[in-house]
Enzyme design. Structure first.
Site, mmCIF file in Angstrom:
data_model
loop_
_atom_site.group_PDB
_atom_site.id
_atom_site.type_symbol
_atom_site.label_atom_id
_atom_site.label_comp_id
_atom_site.label_asym_id
_atom_site.label_seq_id
_atom_site.Cartn_x
_atom_site.Cartn_y
_atom_site.Cartn_z
ATOM 1 C CB SER A 107 9.812 -2.193 -3.928
ATOM 2 O OG SER A 107 9.187 -1.981 -2.704
ATOM 3 C CG LEU A 159 1.539 -9.225 -0.660
ATOM 4 C CD1 LEU A 159 1.012 -10.310 -1.579
ATOM 5 C CD2 LEU A 159 1.391 -9.663 0.800
ATOM 6 C CB SER A 160 7.612 -6.347 0.624
ATOM 7 O OG SER A 160 7.146 -5.618 1.707
ATOM 8 N N GLY A 187 1.258 -4.072 -6.209
ATOM 9 C CA GLY A 187 0.278 -3.202 -5.569
ATOM 10 C C GLY A 187 -0.493 -3.872 -4.444
ATOM 11 C CE1 TYR A 196 5.907 3.007 5.875
ATOM 12 C CE2 TYR A 196 7.705 4.583 5.676
ATOM 13 C CZ TYR A 196 7.208 3.388 6.153
ATOM 14 O OH TYR A 196 8.004 2.566 6.909
ATOM 15 C CG ASP A 203 8.800 -3.866 3.672
ATOM 16 O OD1 ASP A 203 8.123 -4.204 4.657
ATOM 17 O OD2 ASP A 203 8.597 -2.821 3.033
ATOM 18 C CG HIS A 258 3.285 2.444 10.011
ATOM 19 N ND1 HIS A 258 3.861 3.395 9.213
ATOM 20 C CD2 HIS A 258 2.387 1.802 9.235
ATOM 21 C CE1 HIS A 258 3.301 3.343 7.998
ATOM 22 N NE2 HIS A 258 2.403 2.379 7.988
ATOM 23 C CG ASP A 289 9.613 -0.886 10.080
ATOM 24 O OD1 ASP A 289 8.865 0.102 10.234
ATOM 25 O OD2 ASP A 289 9.984 -1.294 8.951
HETATM 26 C C1 GLA Z 1 6.027 -0.653 4.768
HETATM 27 C C2 GLA Z 1 7.463 -0.253 5.078
HETATM 28 C C3 GLA Z 1 7.979 -1.006 6.306
HETATM 29 C C4 GLA Z 1 7.033 -0.855 7.486
HETATM 30 C C5 GLA Z 1 5.587 -1.140 7.075
HETATM 31 C C6 GLA Z 1 4.582 -0.820 8.138
HETATM 32 O O1 GLA Z 1 5.951 -2.002 4.419
HETATM 33 O O2 GLA Z 1 8.282 -0.502 3.965
HETATM 34 O O3 GLA Z 1 9.272 -0.554 6.623
HETATM 35 O O4 GLA Z 1 7.145 0.420 8.067
HETATM 36 O O5 GLA Z 1 5.222 -0.414 5.906
HETATM 37 O O6 GLA Z 1 4.764 -1.603 9.255
#
Ligand code: GLA
Length: 389
Positions: free
Chosen positions: A130, A127-128, A124, A223, A174, A37, A39
């Site tokens: 999206s 691992l991004s 889920g 978030y 991400d 958190h 970024d």
């Molecule tokens: C998610 C968000 C990112 C970042 C992380 C936490 O992955 O999409 O932008 O804030 O959480 O570091």
């Protein structure tokens, strides 16, 4: 890059549209290694693109209609190329439509397209998947319509899609990780200057992702709440420090300590997390450069402790995995990866202990939760690209 998934993408595309794709792009998911958190607080992160990703195959259509297919569930949505709008029912399509919306002002979109995507990023798991979908969509559409977009702009287009079409006020981590990955390298990003550097991961170590059974869902508002708390803290420090403050990046740990008692207690503890994380990324990068992987691992444990107690973006399943990791031989560090509230723990593990450690961790998790946790070793991998045209 998974060749089987690539072949399946092409064959599903041909079956559905009776033509071959003109362009295929690929974008990997990412794992966050240190810097949680930070970024959107203009801070620092060490991450990596992973060896799982999403293929996006596309070809021009005759008319203005776009047909977009999710290859795993074979759902299809149709929309006019000039008017992509978010959909509540087919929410998976919002990532692609949001990216198209971001690209519209940059090119001529007289004709629609046929497109299908398929990937192998565990859903889920935090691992991004999206962001990978946004990036792969953006690269494929930009190439098909002859639009030049820099990597940073592509990352921003993906982020805007997430904000405006999916409702998550994410940072740029991400998308940047997916675009800037390199084989065997971590991605070190300064989210103030947006300078990105690849730094090697020590070859004696591997990254092990342990997917908890707590599903990760950022769309539930937690978030966005954390982000709002960081913004309140920034406003407080701006009013109470004598130097300029535009983000939590500008606040040192010592300054936080000297002012914390004057703050709303919740805002104080939330803000401590990204401030501490920035310092850990700076220290951790130095340790990595010196080959001190044990020292780096300790910072990963400290990062998780900060998530657990200060930012409260962990959960019992993730905490257990970190505790299990700590007790497992060969594990140097462990922490939650990404947004939190479920998803995965990333562990830094000595390469020669990897197989045994993975087995021991799964067994211990099963004993505690009665459900297996998936573990997979991650190879830091190359970033997103157009792979066929
Ligand atoms: C998610 C968000 C990112 C970042 C992380 C936490 O992955 O999409 O932008 O804030 O959480 O570091």
């Amino acid at each position: 890059m998974n060749k089987e998934v690539y072949s399946k993408t092409i064959s599903l595309f041909q079956e559905r549209f009776g033509q071959s794709p003109a362009v295929v792009a690929y974008a990997p998911g990412r794992v966050e290694v240190l810097g949680n958190h930070t970024d959107y607080n203009e801070g620092l992160v060490l991450s990596a693109a992973i060896d799982h990703g999403t293929f996006f195959a596309i070809a021009p259509a005759e008319g203005r209609e776009c047909r977009l297919v999710a290859g795993d569930i074979l759902h299809e949505v149709r929309f006019d190329v000039g008017a992509p709008a978010p959909s509540a029912e087919e929410s998976w399509s919002n990532y692609c439509k949001g990216v198209l919306a971001g690209l519209l002002p940059r090119g001529r979109f007289d004709k629609g397209f046929n497109a299908l995507f398929l990937g192998d990023i565990p859903q889920g798991a935090g691992l991004s998947s999206s962001a990978a979908l946004e990036v792969t969509t953006g690269l494929a559409i930009a190439r098909l319509y002859g639009i030049e977009v820099s990597k940073i702009d592509m990352a921003k287009i993906g982020q805007k899609a997430e904000h405006e079409f999916a409702g998550v006020k994410c940072g740029l981590l991400d998308q940047i990780s997916s675009l800037y990955g390199a084989d065997g390298m971590l991605v070190k990003t300064d989210f103030r200057s947006l300078e990105v550097e690849n730094v090697p991961l020590d070859s004696t170590c591997a990254l092990l992702v342990c997917k908890s059974t707590a599903r990760h869902a950022l769309v539930d508002g937690a978030y966005n709440e954390r982000r709002a708390a960081c913004e309140s803290a920034t406003a407080f420090f701006k009013a109470n420090l004598s130097h300029p403050v535009t983000a939590l990046r500008d606040v040192s740990w010592a300054e936080w300590e000297s002012l914390k008692d004057k703050m709303d207690p919740l805002v104080a503890s939330r803000s401590a997390h990204p401030i501490g994380e920035d310092e850990r990324v700076i220290g951790g990068s130095e340790l990595l450069a010196k080959g001190d992987v044990a020292g780096f691992g300790k910072l990963m444990f400290a990062s998780h402790e900060s998530s657990r107690t200060l930012f409260e973006n962990s959960c019992s399943e993730l905490d257990s995995l970190v505790a299990i990791g700590k007790a497992t031989p060969g594990v140097l560090g462990a922490r939650l990866s990404g947004g939190g509230f479920g998803g995965s723990v990333v562990m830094l593990v000595k390469r020669d202990a990897l197989a045994e450690a993975a087995k021991a961790i799964s067994a211990a998790y099963l004993a505690e939760y009665g459900e297996a946790c998936e573990t997979f070793a991650i190879t830091p991998s190359a970033g997103a690209a157009v792979i066929k045209e």
